[in-house]
Design a protein around this motif. Structure first.
Motif, PDB file in Angstrom:
ATOM      1  N   ARG A  36     -16.077  -0.048  20.245  1.00 37.30           N
ATOM      2  CA  ARG A  36     -15.324  -1.254  20.568  1.00 37.30           C
ATOM      3  C   ARG A  36     -16.095  -2.542  20.273  1.00 37.30           C
ATOM      4  N   GLY A  37     -17.389  -2.447  20.029  1.00 42.28           N
ATOM      5  CA  GLY A  37     -18.183  -3.618  19.724  1.00 42.28           C
ATOM      6  C   GLY A  37     -18.066  -4.006  18.258  1.00 42.28           C
ATOM      7  N   PRO A  38     -18.796  -5.041  17.868  1.00 46.81           N
ATOM      8  CA  PRO A  38     -19.645  -5.893  18.705  1.00 46.81           C
ATOM      9  C   PRO A  38     -18.815  -6.897  19.498  1.00 46.81           C
ATOM     10  N   PHE A  39     -19.473  -7.543  20.459  1.00 47.97           N
ATOM     11  CA  PHE A  39     -18.831  -8.551  21.296  1.00 47.97           C
ATOM     12  C   PHE A  39     -19.572  -9.877  21.166  1.00 47.97           C
ATOM     13  N   ASP A  40     -18.817 -10.953  21.259  1.00 47.87           N
ATOM     14  CA  ASP A  40     -19.452 -12.274  21.231  1.00 47.87           C
ATOM     15  C   ASP A  40     -20.245 -12.539  22.494  1.00 47.87           C
TER      16      ASP A  40
END
Length: 405
Positions: free
Chosen positions: A316-320
């Motif tokens: 599900r990443g990456p995330f800010d």
């Protein structure tokens, strides 16, 4: 089949008016889900139905009343374990400043409201509140239980817009009955997102627009806004994907409902920005060690780690931005399975592939025995050890302060 809920509200002033509605659809399918999760190993099944939940990996120890008595209660009685000093000054508290209306700054803007509560203003115009608890005590009682040692930076009525409220689990420092009722009164269209089994509590409490999800399930949120300025009307459609994801913890609101509702981390993506909210989680089970022994040092660095954070990052990443717990961890033998310390937090940050992070789950209630200002100091040490800059990557801030990403 997707399930949908919607509601509509209208607000007016002399100069302008706007209406908005929220719609939630459960996303079909089970995309981006690890193969081992297909069997739902976190479900406790009795009589053919889910009766509760468990942490399915060796990174979680068997924690019970005996564990807590031996490692926390008895050492406090004998004087071997000291309560932390909560007298001021501790964490500075400032009055929050909000973006006007649904102004899009072009960046993700996050405001810490104490403990695990964050208010996130997405560049798309979406406004999300995570784990809101605005009471003085995180307790079923107003006269006893952990009391704030830092004041809340604002009241719920001060928050101009709330489209969604995301709840990590049922513990009182993350879910307040009074707070969620006040949020619905102030923001009738608000949509609540909760883990499996918790929707019943919300509906019994008179709360509407509740979406319940299991680990690795997703929901699509749409907010339709129509703004009227004189004769002109402007329509805005804001969309987001809200994902329920694993963490390592427990749940309960009484002695009789332990682990009957699911604990979760969450991801919210709207426009081109994404947030991962860790809520409350452990990472690895640490045994009793002599004072001063580093549990990431030789002989202990290889203790089993919860694999789900790496799965979150990979699938599900990456995330800010990551909102990652850093407090309520001492003594480690009692709390490591359910609460990350800053060394764990940095590993979780790396596993989940967050570009930036802010520390949560500290600075508000003294839930465990570390000194109240210790978590950010240890966080800097943990970052140094991993060769990560001490500032500008994984930070802490004043309560009520906003940061942009």
């Amino acid at each position: 089949m997707a399930s949908t809920t919607s509601s509509t509200a209208a607000l007016a002033t002399a100069a302008s008016s706007h209406t908005y509605s929220t719609t939630v659809s459960k996303a079909p399918g089970r995309a981006s889900r690890p193969e081992e999760a297909e069997a739902n190993p976190h479900h406790v099944v009795k009589g053919g139905s889910v009766s509760g939940f468990k942490n399915p990996y060796p990174s979680y120890p068997n924690v019970n009343l005996g564990t807590m008595f031996r490692n926390v209660i008895w050492p406090i009685i004998t004087g071997d374990l000291k309560q932390p000093d909560t007298s001021p000054p501790t964490v500075p508290v400032v009055t929050p400043e909000w973006l006007p209306g649904r102004t899009a700054s072009g960046k993700l803007r996050a405001t810490w409201l104490g403990h695990a509560c964050y208010y996130v203003e997405f560049a798309s115009g979406l406004r999300v509140l995570f784990d809101p608890v605005f009471e003085d005590r995180c307790s079923p009682f107003t006269f006893m239980g952990p009391k704030r040692f830092t004041p809340r930076p604002c009241d719920i009525r001060d928050i101009p817009l709330i489209d969604a409220v995301v709840i990590s689990h049922s513990h009182y420092d993350h879910l307040s009955h009074a707070s969620v009722l006040e949020i619905q009164r102030s923001h009738p269209d608000v949509q609540f997102f909760v883990g499996l089994g918790l929707a019943k509590w919300f509906r019994r409490s008179g709360l509407r627009n509740v979406t319940e999800l299991d680990w690795w399930e997703d929901a699509e949120l749409t907010v339709e806004v129509t703004t009227a300025e004189g004769e002109a009307k402007r329509k805005q459609s804001i969309s987001a994907r809200v994902s329920c994801l694993p963490c390592q913890h427990t749940s309960a609101r009484s002695p009789f409902d332990r682990d009957t509702t699911l604990w979760c981390s969450w991801a919210v993506r709207s426009g081109d920005r994404s947030v991962w909210f860790g809520g409350d989680t452990g990472y690895r089970a640490v045994p009793r060690l002599p004072a001063g022994v580093d549990d990431y040092g030789p002989g202990y660095e290889s203790l089993p780690r919860c694999p789900q954070f790496a799965q979150i990052g990979a699938l599900r990443g990456p995330f800010d931005l990551g909102l990652i717990p850093i407090g309520a961890y001492y003594p480690r033998v009692a709390f490591s399975g359910m609460h990350a310390n800053p060394f764990d937090s940095v590993e979780i940050f790396r596993d989940t592939r967050c570009a930036r992070a802010m520390g949560i789950h500290w600075g508000t209630w003294a839930l465990t025995m570390e000194e109240v200002l210790e978590p950010p100091r240890v966080l800097r040490e943990a970052l140094r050890r991993r060769g990560i800059p001490e500032t500008g990557v994984f930070d802490v801030c004043d309560i009520g302060e906003s940061r942009e990403f």
